[in-house]
Design a protein around this motif. Structure first.
Motif, PDB file in Angstrom:
ATOM      1  N   THR A 373       0.790  -1.230   0.000  1.00 26.26           N
ATOM      2  CA  THR A 373       0.000   0.000   0.000  1.00 26.26           C
ATOM      3  C   THR A 373       0.822   1.280   0.000  1.00 26.26           C
ATOM      4  O   THR A 373       0.394   2.301  -0.557  1.00 26.26           O
ATOM      5  CB  THR A 373      -0.943   0.004   1.215  1.00 26.26           C
ATOM      6  N   LEU A 374       2.001   1.283   0.602  1.00 27.16           N
ATOM      7  CA  LEU A 374       2.743   2.525   0.801  1.00 27.16           C
ATOM      8  C   LEU A 374       3.049   3.234  -0.516  1.00 27.16           C
ATOM      9  O   LEU A 374       2.793   4.438  -0.660  1.00 27.16           O
ATOM     10  CB  LEU A 374       4.041   2.258   1.560  1.00 27.16           C
ATOM     11  N   PHE A 375       3.590   2.527  -1.492  1.00 27.29           N
ATOM     12  CA  PHE A 375       3.914   3.156  -2.770  1.00 27.29           C
ATOM     13  C   PHE A 375       2.656   3.638  -3.485  1.00 27.29           C
ATOM     14  O   PHE A 375       2.683   4.640  -4.199  1.00 27.29           O
ATOM     15  CB  PHE A 375       4.689   2.202  -3.659  1.00 27.29           C
ATOM     16  N   GLN A 376       1.545   2.925  -3.306  1.00 32.20           N
ATOM     17  CA  GLN A 376       0.295   3.381  -3.917  1.00 32.20           C
ATOM     18  C   GLN A 376      -0.135   4.719  -3.326  1.00 32.20           C
ATOM     19  O   GLN A 376      -0.621   5.600  -4.049  1.00 32.20           O
ATOM     20  CB  GLN A 376      -0.813   2.354  -3.700  1.00 32.20           C
ATOM     21  N   ALA A 377       0.027   4.866  -2.014  1.00 32.18           N
ATOM     22  CA  ALA A 377      -0.353   6.124  -1.364  1.00 32.18           C
ATOM     23  C   ALA A 377       0.505   7.275  -1.886  1.00 32.18           C
ATOM     24  O   ALA A 377      -0.005   8.370  -2.178  1.00 32.18           O
ATOM     25  CB  ALA A 377      -0.211   5.985   0.147  1.00 32.18           C
ATOM     26  N   ALA A 378       1.819   7.039  -2.000  1.00 34.46           N
ATOM     27  CA  ALA A 378       2.708   8.080  -2.520  1.00 34.46           C
ATOM     28  C   ALA A 378       2.386   8.388  -3.979  1.00 34.46           C
ATOM     29  O   ALA A 378       2.393   9.551  -4.401  1.00 34.46           O
ATOM     30  CB  ALA A 378       4.157   7.638  -2.370  1.00 34.46           C
ATOM     31  N   LEU A 379       2.085   7.351  -4.756  1.00 37.48           N
ATOM     32  CA  LEU A 379       1.784   7.555  -6.168  1.00 37.48           C
ATOM     33  C   LEU A 379       0.452   8.283  -6.360  1.00 37.48           C
ATOM     34  O   LEU A 379       0.272   9.015  -7.345  1.00 37.48           O
ATOM     35  CB  LEU A 379       1.781   6.207  -6.891  1.00 37.48           C
ATOM     36  N   THR A 380      -0.465   8.113  -5.424  1.00 36.59           N
ATOM     37  CA  THR A 380      -1.718   8.872  -5.470  1.00 36.59           C
ATOM     38  C   THR A 380      -1.428  10.369  -5.445  1.00 36.59           C
ATOM     39  O   THR A 380      -1.949  11.140  -6.263  1.00 36.59           O
ATOM     40  CB  THR A 380      -2.613   8.497  -4.271  1.00 36.59           C
ATOM     41  N   ASP A 381      -0.575  10.790  -4.513  1.00 40.60           N
ATOM     42  CA  ASP A 381      -0.206  12.209  -4.437  1.00 40.60           C
ATOM     43  C   ASP A 381       0.584  12.640  -5.660  1.00 40.60           C
ATOM     44  O   ASP A 381       0.438  13.776  -6.143  1.00 40.60           O
ATOM     45  CB  ASP A 381       0.610  12.468  -3.169  1.00 40.60           C
ATOM     46  N   PHE A 382       1.433  11.744  -6.164  1.00 41.66           N
ATOM     47  CA  PHE A 382       2.230  12.056  -7.355  1.00 41.66           C
ATOM     48  C   PHE A 382       1.315  12.370  -8.538  1.00 41.66           C
ATOM     49  O   PHE A 382       1.609  13.265  -9.354  1.00 41.66           O
ATOM     50  CB  PHE A 382       3.141  10.870  -7.664  1.00 41.66           C
ATOM     51  N   LEU A 383       0.202  11.649  -8.622  1.00 38.99           N
ATOM     52  CA  LEU A 383      -0.767  11.890  -9.694  1.00 38.99           C
ATOM     53  C   LEU A 383      -1.597  13.142  -9.446  1.00 38.99           C
ATOM     54  O   LEU A 383      -1.723  14.001 -10.320  1.00 38.99           O
ATOM     55  CB  LEU A 383      -1.691  10.675  -9.823  1.00 38.99           C
ATOM     56  N   THR A 384      -2.173  13.248  -8.258  1.00 38.55           N
ATOM     57  CA  THR A 384      -3.148  14.304  -7.999  1.00 38.55           C
ATOM     58  C   THR A 384      -2.511  15.680  -7.831  1.00 38.55           C
ATOM     59  O   THR A 384      -3.179  16.700  -8.056  1.00 38.55           O
ATOM     60  CB  THR A 384      -3.975  13.976  -6.741  1.00 38.55           C
ATOM     61  N   GLU A 385      -1.230  15.743  -7.457  1.00 36.02           N
ATOM     62  CA  GLU A 385      -0.568  17.026  -7.256  1.00 36.02           C
ATOM     63  C   GLU A 385       0.142  17.533  -8.506  1.00 36.02           C
ATOM     64  O   GLU A 385       0.838  18.555  -8.462  1.00 36.02           O
ATOM     65  CB  GLU A 385       0.408  16.928  -6.085  1.00 36.02           C
TER      66      GLU A 385
END
Length: 495
Positions: A373-385
């Motif tokens: 889950t951790l990389f998915q959480a970081a990648l979520t911000d990478f996409l949305t920001e």
């Protein structure tokens, strides 16, 4: 009742100069004697006092070793009688393998039955010469040194310093919900994929997506169309699944659907790379897209669409996904961040027809429960920001420059000797060779020059109808490309 023999002192030695503690040396000495059947079930052990005298050491390490052996079931203790090798252990030693003199267990194997599918793939991974190193023209090598690691590190730290409960406990087999929502929004706008977050399953890369698809959709000997030439990794997955692969030729319009229907009209599935055919680089034409979807609907076949690097096009906007044209829910859309970010991230995704989600979830749960889950959480911000969009714009410009430099260098150094294919998109192109030249020997000679050029013939299931070199330019700096092509030319001349 058989009387137990007097305590036996096996051949046991200790080395005070060894970094291994004394108790561990004694423990391993007794365990090896039991495993090798030099000590048998029911045999009595010496007292710790007599053993200490025999070895000339304190009783303390001996007591520690005996306690561990008792805990692990090698020894058993009887009140008033002493310590014995456990009766529950097998008494007969396995027969040694006459072909080996090794004292390891590998020298005395029992019967070892392996699957037929794994035998087809062979043992281990022996790199081909053109995969022998990282450098000029290695296929699937992105420009990892241009990735915004400072931004990425900050995002990881954000979620690592004070993680939520959802990041630390068992998760959804489909993946982290916020990431799937962000990904669905991206796919709808940039790839014209028809999807909602509920249809997206996060996987560890396109290979796992293909494996899951094979487990859910295929039976042993199910016929599957594959592109010829095509992606070897997909063929490996289908081989393990026991599928019967039907090679279908590829031309300038992509997969020849009419040829596939002629060869195997009732195939269970087709694996296809419509936006950027691997390795030739073509795009599946509109007419063939509609023809493929029509055939899949009529025959009940599934389409596995691998959209591995469609974000990089240099002559036009990215081509819309085949899945967006699907009105019968026949397409499983597969994507990955390995090419657009970095391969070690190991995050891919698949967009599933809504009615297949429960079956895929059940199989996924049986395989590995849920994705990290951790990389998915970081990648979520990478996409949305907005970091992902900025990175893509930067990399398109970088790869366009490298592509142009490679095409110009090939023209200058090799002239009419090669014909460039598939330079409009992606991170590689094909330098097609005249029929008189064989690509495998050429690739092997190039590897000796430090040039990692994959032979096109390695991508064929049947006899290769074309010869060529697959040249990746994503990981090669533009300034280094002309010299690398000159070294490649040397391989041509020494043939």
């Amino acid at each position: 009742m058989k009387k137990a023999p007097t305590g036996i002192l096996p051949i046991l030695s200790v080395d005070r100069r060894s970094p291994l503690p004394l108790y561990r040396q004694i423990y391993e000495g007794y365990r090896e004697a039991i495993v090798d059947r030099r000590l048998r079930a029911g045999e009595r052990l010496p007292s710790t006092r007599s053993l200490a005298t025999e070895l000339g050491i304190s009783r303390i390490p001996i007591l520690g070793a005996f306690e561990q052996l008792l805990a692990e079931g090698y020894f058993e203790s009887r009140v008033g009688a002493g310590t014995f090798v456990a009766h529950s252990l097998p008494d007969e030693a396995p027969l040694p393998d006459a072909r080996s003199t090794s004292r390891s267990t590998a020298g005395r194997p029992g019967r070892r039955v392996l699957s037929e599918a794994s035998a087809v793939l062979g043992d281990g991974i022996t790199p081909e010469p053109w995969h022998g190193g990282w450098g000029a023209f290695r296929v699937s090598q992105p420009a990892v040194d241009h990735f915004p690691f400072q931004v990425w590190s900050a995002l990881l730290a954000r979620h690592s310093r004070n993680p939520t409960r959802s990041l630390l406990t068992y998760g959804d087999p489909m993946g982290h919900r916020p990431f799937r929502e962000a990904l669905a929004a991206y796919l709808r706008t940039s790839r014209a994929v028809r999807c909602e977050a509920e249809q997206i399953m996060v996987v560890s890369g396109s290979q796992q997506a293909l494996e899951l698809s094979a487990r859910v959709l295929l039976d042993s000997r199910s016929p599957v169309w594959v592109e010829e030439p095509g992606y070897a990794g997909a063929k490996d997955v289908l081989t393990l699944a026991g599928a019967r692969m039907v090679p279908v030729p590829v031309d300038d319009e992509g997969l020849d659907v009419s040829a596939g229907i002629e060869r195997c009209p009732n195939a269970r599935a087709v694996y296809v790379t419509p936006s950027h055919q691997y390795p030739l680089g073509g795009t599946l034409s509109a007419s063939r897209r509609l023809q493929l979807l029509d055939w899949a609907q009529r025959s009940g076949a599934w389409i596995l669409e691998d959209d591995y690097d469609s974000e990089y096009r240099y002559e036009s906007l990215p081509v819309s996904a085949l899945q967006g044209l699907d009105r019968d829910s026949r397409v499983i859309y597969i994507g990955t961040f390995s090419k657009v970010l970095f391969p070690a991230l190991r995050i891919g995704y698949m967009v599933l027809p809504a009615d297949l989600v429960p079956r895929f979830v059940r199989v996924r749960d049986a395989m590995d429960i849920f994705p990290p889950t951790l990389f998915q959480a970081a990648l979520t911000d990478f996409l949305t920001e907005g970091h992902f969009a900025r990175h893509l714009r930067k990399m398109r410009q970088l790869y366009r420059e490298r592509r142009t430099t490679l095409v110009e260098s090939l023209s200058k150094e090799l002239g009419d000797t090669v014909r460039v294919l598939g330079a409009q998109a992606g991170m590689h192109l094909v330098a097609e060779l005249p029929k008189r030249l064989r690509d495998r020997p050429l690739s092997e000679r190039a590897a000796k020059e430090g040039i990692w050029a994959m032979p096109l013939s390695a991508c064929y299931l049947e006899e290769a109808s074309r010869q060529g070199l697959v040249l990746g330019y994503g990981g090669t700096e533009a300034a280094r490309i002309p010299e690398a092509v000159r070294r490649l030319r040397k391989a041509f001349r020494t043939g």
